[in-house]
Design an enzyme around this catalytic site. Sequence first.
Site, PDB file in Angstrom:
ATOM      1  N   HIS A  59       0.824  -1.211   0.000  1.00  0.00           N
ATOM      2  CA  HIS A  59       0.000   0.000   0.000  1.00  0.00           C
ATOM      3  C   HIS A  59       0.863   1.268   0.000  1.00  0.00           C
ATOM      4  O   HIS A  59       0.601   2.212  -0.745  1.00  0.00           O
ATOM      5  CB  HIS A  59      -0.936  -0.020   1.214  1.00  0.00           C
ATOM      6  CG  HIS A  59      -1.672   1.258   1.409  1.00  0.00           C
ATOM      7  ND1 HIS A  59      -1.385   2.135   2.423  1.00  0.00           N
ATOM      8  CD2 HIS A  59      -2.667   1.838   0.686  1.00  0.00           C
ATOM      9  CE1 HIS A  59      -2.179   3.191   2.338  1.00  0.00           C
ATOM     10  NE2 HIS A  59      -2.968   3.037   1.293  1.00  0.00           N
ATOM     11  N   GLU A  94       2.214   1.854  -3.347  1.00  0.00           N
ATOM     12  CA  GLU A  94       1.189   2.429  -4.234  1.00  0.00           C
ATOM     13  C   GLU A  94       1.191   3.957  -4.111  1.00  0.00           C
ATOM     14  O   GLU A  94       1.128   4.673  -5.122  1.00  0.00           O
ATOM     15  CB  GLU A  94      -0.175   1.849  -3.856  1.00  0.00           C
ATOM     16  CG  GLU A  94      -1.352   2.447  -4.602  1.00  0.00           C
ATOM     17  CD  GLU A  94      -2.510   2.758  -3.684  1.00  0.00           C
ATOM     18  OE1 GLU A  94      -2.919   3.929  -3.638  1.00  0.00           O
ATOM     19  OE2 GLU A  94      -2.999   1.840  -2.991  1.00  0.00           O
ATOM     20  N   HIS A  95       1.288   4.458  -2.884  1.00  0.00           N
ATOM     21  CA  HIS A  95       1.375   5.913  -2.709  1.00  0.00           C
ATOM     22  C   HIS A  95       2.608   6.483  -3.425  1.00  0.00           C
ATOM     23  O   HIS A  95       2.546   7.540  -4.049  1.00  0.00           O
ATOM     24  CB  HIS A  95       1.469   6.255  -1.219  1.00  0.00           C
ATOM     25  CG  HIS A  95       0.159   6.311  -0.512  1.00  0.00           C
ATOM     26  ND1 HIS A  95      -0.296   7.424   0.137  1.00  0.00           N
ATOM     27  CD2 HIS A  95      -0.811   5.368  -0.348  1.00  0.00           C
ATOM     28  CE1 HIS A  95      -1.480   7.189   0.681  1.00  0.00           C
ATOM     29  NE2 HIS A  95      -1.819   5.927   0.396  1.00  0.00           N
ATOM     30  N   GLU A 136      -3.893   8.080   7.017  1.00  0.00           N
ATOM     31  CA  GLU A 136      -4.891   7.199   6.399  1.00  0.00           C
ATOM     32  C   GLU A 136      -5.237   6.062   7.354  1.00  0.00           C
ATOM     33  O   GLU A 136      -6.407   5.697   7.516  1.00  0.00           O
ATOM     34  CB  GLU A 136      -4.363   6.650   5.068  1.00  0.00           C
ATOM     35  CG  GLU A 136      -5.401   5.807   4.334  1.00  0.00           C
ATOM     36  CD  GLU A 136      -4.960   5.333   2.959  1.00  0.00           C
ATOM     37  OE1 GLU A 136      -3.879   5.746   2.494  1.00  0.00           O
ATOM     38  OE2 GLU A 136      -5.699   4.543   2.354  1.00  0.00           O
TER      39      GLU A 136
END
Lengths: 450, 480
Positions: free
Chosen positions: B89, B92-93, B169
């Site tokens: 994840h 991905e950022h 997040e």
Amino acid sequence: MHKISFRLLGLLAAGFLASAPALAALPIQNWKQASGAQVYLVESKTIPMVDVRIEFDGGSRRDPATKSGLASVSAAMTSKGVRAAGNQPALDENQLGEAWADLGAGFGGDASEDRMSFSLRSLTDPKLLDQAVLLASRQLAEPSYPADVWARERDRISNAIKEADTRPGTVAAKAFNKAVFGTHPYGYEPTVESLAAIGVEDLRAFHAAHVMPCRAKVSVVGNVDRAQADTLVQRLLARLPQNGACPALPPVPEVSALAAPAVNAIPFQSAQAHVFIGQPGYKRSDPDYFPLLVGNYILGGSGLVSRLSDEVREKRGLAYSAYSYFAPGMHAGAFTLGLQTRPDQAAQAIKIARDVVADYVAKGPTAEEMKAAKDNLIGGFALRIDSNRKLLDNVAAIAWYGLPLNYLDTWTQQIEKVTLAEVRQAMARKLQPDRMVTVTVGAAPTTAAR
Amino acid sequence: MKHPLRLAVAATFAALLCTGVPVRAQTPAPAAAPTVIKTASGALVHRYQLANGMTLIVKPDHRAPTAAHMVWVRVGGMDEVDGYSGLAHALEHMLFKGTDKLGVGEFSKRVAAMGGRENAFTTRDYTGYYQQIPSQRLEDVMALEADRFQHNKWSDDEFKREIEVVKEERRWRVEDNPRSALYEVISGVTYLASPYRRPVVGWMNDLDAMKPDDLREFYKRWYVPGNAAVVVAGDVDPQKVFQLAQKHYGSIPARAAPARKPQVEPAQAGIRRVEHKAPAEQSYVALSFKVPQLRSFDASPEADDAVALTVLSAVLDGYAGARLDRGLTQGPDRVADGAGSDNGLWGRGPQLFTLDGIPAPGKTTEQVEAALRGEVARIAREGVSEAELQRVKTQWIAGQVYKQDSVFNQANELGRLWAQELPLDAGDRIIDRLKGVTAAQVQAVAAKYFGDDQLTIGVLRPLPRDPNARPRAKPTGVRD
């Protein structure tokens, strides 16, 4: 997810790509039926399905102050049963749910601030569609509003409200709404008390006052031609009282401007502080609509490439999302700037966000930002209408706000001709950075009260 | 039209020529014959394999001049190991943070300038990147996406900022969301060996300890052509898309995808119960039963059961007035404010059948738990009616038509099927299989999988929130 989805609330999609060849406009056909209902149709023939939206001037702005939530539950409770009529037996909530599932179709109601809306989605196989239209017409006109079911639903909604009130985001949003709208109906929130004040007789009365063919704006998108759509809408509305012309509804006051800035720092034990900054914005009919649409795209409406996101998230890593939007409606909706951040850095994030707004309102966008905004809005126009669902949203907005039938055809031209000066002037007319409300929930107390 | 990378690609070819790479490397590969699948709606799905092992999937739909372009990488939370949760994840950022040629934020700006919308997502099973664009900009986004797939690059300083965004997040998704936090705990005890036990967003401590090079290594390891697929749906010509894909993605050097070790969850033998306390008004309970998953459409008892379990879930909770609604949320003595069911059906890892509910005031999670299990037990005992069976089948068949309305959702479904190593017509094939499920099969699976031994029960116990409490202490290790 990498980032939150684009905040385009209140922004009406539309217009056709000026530079794109071979994109024929889907014409919107419009006519009025004898009942007074206005019909708006876009024929879209490739998929054997149809979407219908029936809307009435019965949104929450027409809730009595002491019965907030009435519009919304009047609409939603139509799914909880229909009464017997003619040779058709009553159906309770479960029979109704089964009947819709058996048709592979769906129908239901809800209410926003301005509109009470009923949506039908069905296959266009004639046998299924006929039954779906009949069932929808019964649900629209003959809800049974059973008292025991309402008592149960009231409990469930009240419990959900109490649960939501334990979340910092809900507490912040409600405090913000109250601060921006004061006593205007746009600021009403359903509460346990307001729901307790609503009885089934209120649901019936609200339904009777608003759900009439003469008040209906009906949008249809799908695999039907004009004659079929006309029949379909007539049948949908046929069981409602046919009054021809409706009495005018009472006027709703306008939203007042804020007289002074306000800061409301609410202590809260949470992993993140929730921040809202804003003030009343503008009405959908505002002549500055397009400059403001372009203007907010640059400020906080364009995801990662907006000024707010760039300063708060990208340059400083302070928040997962930082955004702004206007929510224009029949009255001025709020201008809302939102972000969430670690409690100890809320004050820093607030200062940055306020500085971004103040600087933008004072100086306006750069030429480069203007070009980027227009490139995206104009270039991406087709993405706003590339499904029946999206088209329906647009057609319904055109119907609701009485926009020209060629609105979608001229949308990109309207964006194209917006000038930098118009954006600067429009933003400065609408936003007063020194008079905004700031609500923080859960910020570290030593730094939030500024 | 901007073609930011075209020159760069030409330069790469020149460099290859200078170093004596055989000429055939630049010769366009013979047009690969696609596998063409006709879907139930009559639409065609074209699948190609590029020479470097990358998969290309194209589904034309000419209703509007737009397209969805997605890159799927078969890597997600389940490919991480302890101490390194959250890598897929966080990476991905970082894919938005630049390449050799693009600065920070440039990727998003260029997509925006095309009129595009973009985003990305990470799950346990896969990572996906997408752009929705006017179809004439397809080559431009392909060039951008192919560039970052092989040349993603950013500074340590950029990482330090972005990992703080990821922590925000996590706070937003999990720490301030009691039910999400409960599911994190449930996963931790449902799975002992399966990597599904770790949260996709990562443990906060792992995010605190994450190093930029952890991400760079993860990127090198998993972002290889053989582990990725390009999916395009919309107003496009498949052969043209294939040529563009060869040009932009086909030039990425082939590298072997890392071998994957099986990480099979040992059989559970006994009920597991877990509680999580968090500020909330309502308690909540979730029951997760380990069930077989659908791995292929070959006939097998496990596959038959997985499909029948999906029908069971729809009979319980597929429409207003279905069994859980009637049994739990209605009447003066209703036990729940809400109740639901879900069958995992397919995925790269082990799947669960989940029942959940919110107790009504005055009722307990134990009562809701008993009522949920009671509804399944009733089906095991009495079976389901033909009308119920037909109803859920009708809904699914209609749903197949409605699915066609969104080009993006069509691309999304194809990508997900590829990532899960399922055939691209699985959407149609599952409907065919569901149509064939009998009442006896539904009754049989209700009797077979809902005992105690494969069950994990998670309960959320509400804590009152002290309105005057100070915020929690700052986590350790965060930067100012």
